[in-house]
Design a protein around this motif. Structure first.
Motif, PDB file in Angstrom:
ATOM      1  N   ASP A  73       0.757  -1.210  -0.036  1.00  0.00           N
ATOM      2  CA  ASP A  73       0.109  -0.056   0.005  1.00  0.00           C
ATOM      3  C   ASP A  73       0.818   1.222  -0.038  1.00  0.00           C
ATOM      4  N   ARG A  75       2.141   3.314   2.099  1.00  0.00           N
ATOM      5  CA  ARG A  75       2.962   3.552   3.036  1.00  0.00           C
ATOM      6  C   ARG A  75       4.205   3.046   2.604  1.00  0.00           C
ATOM      7  N   VAL A 379       7.107   6.759   4.520  1.00  0.00           N
ATOM      8  CA  VAL A 379       6.309   6.641   5.662  1.00  0.00           C
ATOM      9  C   VAL A 379       6.577   5.688   6.746  1.00  0.00           C
ATOM     10  N   HIS A 380       6.764   4.644   6.348  1.00  0.00           N
ATOM     11  CA  HIS A 380       7.220   3.405   7.311  1.00  0.00           C
ATOM     12  C   HIS A 380       8.516   2.984   7.159  1.00  0.00           C
ATOM     13  N   TYR A 470      -1.723  13.169   2.107  1.00  0.00           N
ATOM     14  CA  TYR A 470      -0.838  12.250   2.732  1.00  0.00           C
ATOM     15  C   TYR A 470      -1.722  10.663   2.524  1.00  0.00           C
ATOM     16  N   HIS A 472      -1.781   7.835   4.077  1.00  0.00           N
ATOM     17  CA  HIS A 472      -2.104   6.829   4.987  1.00  0.00           C
ATOM     18  C   HIS A 472      -3.435   7.302   6.030  1.00  0.00           C
ATOM     19  N   HIS A 476      -5.051   5.002  14.373  1.00  0.00           N
ATOM     20  CA  HIS A 476      -5.469   3.640  14.342  1.00  0.00           C
ATOM     21  C   HIS A 476      -5.850   3.422  16.073  1.00  0.00           C
ATOM     22  N   SER A 492      -9.913   7.430   9.297  1.00  0.00           N
ATOM     23  CA  SER A 492      -9.161   7.039   7.965  1.00  0.00           C
ATOM     24  C   SER A 492     -10.155   7.533   6.846  1.00  0.00           C
TER      25      SER A 492
END
Length: 604
Positions: A73, A75, A379-380, A470, A472, A476, A492
């Motif tokens: 995805d 991220r 991002v991650h 952005y 994402h 969460h 989200s």
């Protein structure tokens, strides 16, 4: 031939020996966990991808174009290109495409595509099976994972003992939780439910473990019955005398490898199974045994998400200890990094050291994202020896991190300016727009019944006004000494059935508030605090309303703020937040750390 090319070649040979035309390799385990133990890291071993979400499809015909694909995805759009060889795998973006769509377009006519039924959900299996059937193909459950057959030095599952999670942290006895599940089963006329999510098991039985890095769970299964009893399937070497005593006579201990046999004993019973959290193999075994399957969400999911008063206070206590540790780290970074000698890895190590010295830290809650300059735009991002950058003076640094404490799980992101000099006007503009979005969520007041997807736009409006966004989610759920990503709640864009998108926010739920902005190749910005849903008393309100208590208490970098972009309410939030940071964190700091905090918490 490089290592990952050789592994791919070995897998293709194994697939051909089994008469398969392809195979699907997810990041998953038998529990549909987000983070999995080393023994289940098949995708990382095969491809080199180090993210927490992704899937590869491998076709045996190397002449096919493409012969393999990697699905990630937004991220991981940049990370996958850094870590996975584009000569071997085509890069595919989710949700724009899916494994089912790709196989429907690229699998050979009449193809036999293998999959491990212990690693995929039933909805996934049905979607992919349908796509293959349209090409005359079939999705074939394998007997033994073919990746395991060629992974010569595959680690064994963790032998670590399961641990009792005391009621002083849990706030409610396991017997009470099991009784609530039994009441739910009885009300629905169901005999038993199969619970396979590791955090659900940990919550229900008040146990924790060390089998999955960064998530304190024990590899196990539970079958909970309508009479309040339960069967706990766990490796015998993990069971301590303390655990036996804690579980009591109403919980029967069985070996983990006896789980399939345990499922078959449910023949003739009505059994609840969660299609989002239980792998397809469980459905197959139960159906084959003659059980009547009832699809229901795991009955522990919602009560686990709604923290009781003890868990809420535990989170506040964990946040106070964690906030002091992160503040000490930021003071060290502020003084040291401008010298140009601090690397991303050194910063991550120092932050972990500060946490270890500042509280009852059991583990990090995820691998620290320590991103300097352009790496912050991933991002991650996960720093490695190959990607490790020096944090350069006159640049933006992003650090997203968290700790696992018995009292609670933390997750915080701070983006800071590394001096000397002043941030560019563009950077301050983007940072302040992210801040405005963060404040909009933190100060939101909304009627009971509101979902996270209905709030998400609040975090993005200021960015949208500048033509920015952005890729994402904004928030969460977070567990209590459990998963740092916990459902069912989320904030989200997604709605209409994506997991958690239609879940109303309820008092007691904990979420993250983390809008961001990422300029590829230059810098990344994210500001993240954890927030607790709480009732809001409004004079004259027509109905029940909710808002958020901010739990995370660490100063936000004022050097990156453009005050002219903030309105009076936003400035008031900033000042009140930093007054609270100083009030709670200040007494935990001394000397230079305390003086630095006081400077950061001055009125804007």
């Amino acid at each position: 031939m490089n290592t990952h090319e050789a592994r791919l070649d070995a897998l293709r040979k194994e697939l051909k020996n089994r008469g398969l035309d392809g195979f699907v390799v997810p990041i998953s385990d038998e529990h549909m966990s987000e983070y999995v133990g080393a023994y289940a890291q098949r995708l990382a071993w095969l491809t080199g991808f180090g993210g927490s979400a992704g899937t590869a499809v491998v076709l045996t015909d190397t002449a096919a174009d493409p012969a393999a694909a990697m699905f990630v995805d937004g991220r991981y759009t940049l990370q996958v290109r850094d870590q996975v060889d584009g000569r071997l795998y085509a890069y595919e973006s989710v949700p724009q495409t899916s494994v089912a769509k790709w196989l429907g377009a690229h699998a050979p006519e009449g193809a036999r595509i293998g999959y491990d039924a212990w690693l995929h959900s039933r909805p996934w299996t049905e979607a992919v099976g349908k796509a293959l059937a349209a090409r005359g193909g079939t999705l074939v459950p394998v007997d033994g994972n073919p990746v395991d057959a060629v992974w010569q030095d595959r680690p064994a599952p963790s032998p670590a003992p399961a641990l009792v999670h005391g009621q002083e942290f849990a706030g409610e006895a396991s017997e009470v939780k099991r009784a609530a599940v039994a009441e739910w089963l009885t009300a629905k006329g169901i005999d038993a439910t199969v619970i396979t999510a590791l955090d659900s098991i940990a919550w229900l039985l008040n146990v924790r473990g060390a089998d999955v890095e960064r998530t304190p769970v024990a590899l196990s299964y539970v079958i909970a019955h309508a009479d309040g009893t339960a069967e706990f399937f766990i490796a015998e070497e993990k069971v301590t005398p303390e655990l036996r005593q804690h579980l009591g006579n109403a919980v029967t201990l069985r070996p983990r490898d006896a789980f399939e046999e345990g499922l078959r004993t449910l023949a003739g019973k009505r059994v609840a199974v969660d299609p989002e959290r239980a792998v397809n193999a469980i459905f197959d075994v139960l159906r084959g045994a003659g059980a009547t399957l009832v699809e229901e969400r795991d009955p522990t999911v919602l009560p686990k998400a709604i923290k009781n008063a003890v868990e809420q206070q535990g989170h506040r206590d964990a946040q106070a200890a964690d906030g002091a540790s992160v503040t000490r780290f930021l003071r060290w970074l502020d003084e040291t990094a401008p010298g140009g000698t601090v690397t991303e890895m050194a910063a991550a190590d120092r932050l972990e050291q500060c946490r270890a010295e500042g509280g009852d830290l059991r583990d990090l809650s995820f691998d620290t994202i320590s991103g300097a300059g352009p790496n912050g735009a991933v991002v991650h991002y996960r720093v490695s020896e190959e990607t490790n950058r020096t944090i350069e003076p006159g640049s933006v640094f992003l650090v997203d991190s968290g700790g696992q404490y018995p009292q609670g799980t933390t997750d915080i992101t701070r983006t800071v300016w590394i001096g000397p000099g002043e941030p560019a006007a563009e950077v301050k503009d983007r940072y302040t727009r992210v801040l405005k979005g963060h404040i909009a969520i933190a100060t939101a007041v909304f009627p009971q019944g509101t979902t996270g997807s209905q709030l998400d736009a609040l975090a993005r409006v200021s960015l949208w006004q500048a033509g920015l966004d952005y890729a994402h989610g904004t928030g969460h759920g977070v567990g209590s000494f459990l998963s740092v990503h916990e459902g069912p709640q989320r904030i989200s864009k997604a709605a209409g059935g994506q997991a958690g998108s239609d879940q109303e926010l309820m008092a007691g739920m904990i979420l993250s508030d983390e809008p961001g902005y990422y300029k590829t190749g230059e810098y990344g910005i994210r500001i993240e605090n954890l927030i607790l849903v709480e009732p809001r008393e409004i004079a004259g309100a027509e109905g029940a309303f909710l808002g958020f208590e901010t739990l995370t208490l660490v100063p936000i970098d004022r050097r990156l703020v453009e005050p002219a972009l903030l309105n009076a309410d936003e400035v008031a939030w900033w000042n009140a937040y930093h007054a609270r940071v100083l009030e709670v964190i200040g007494p935990r700091l001394e000397g230079a750390d305390r003086a630095w905090l006081e400077a950061q918490c001055k009125v804007l």
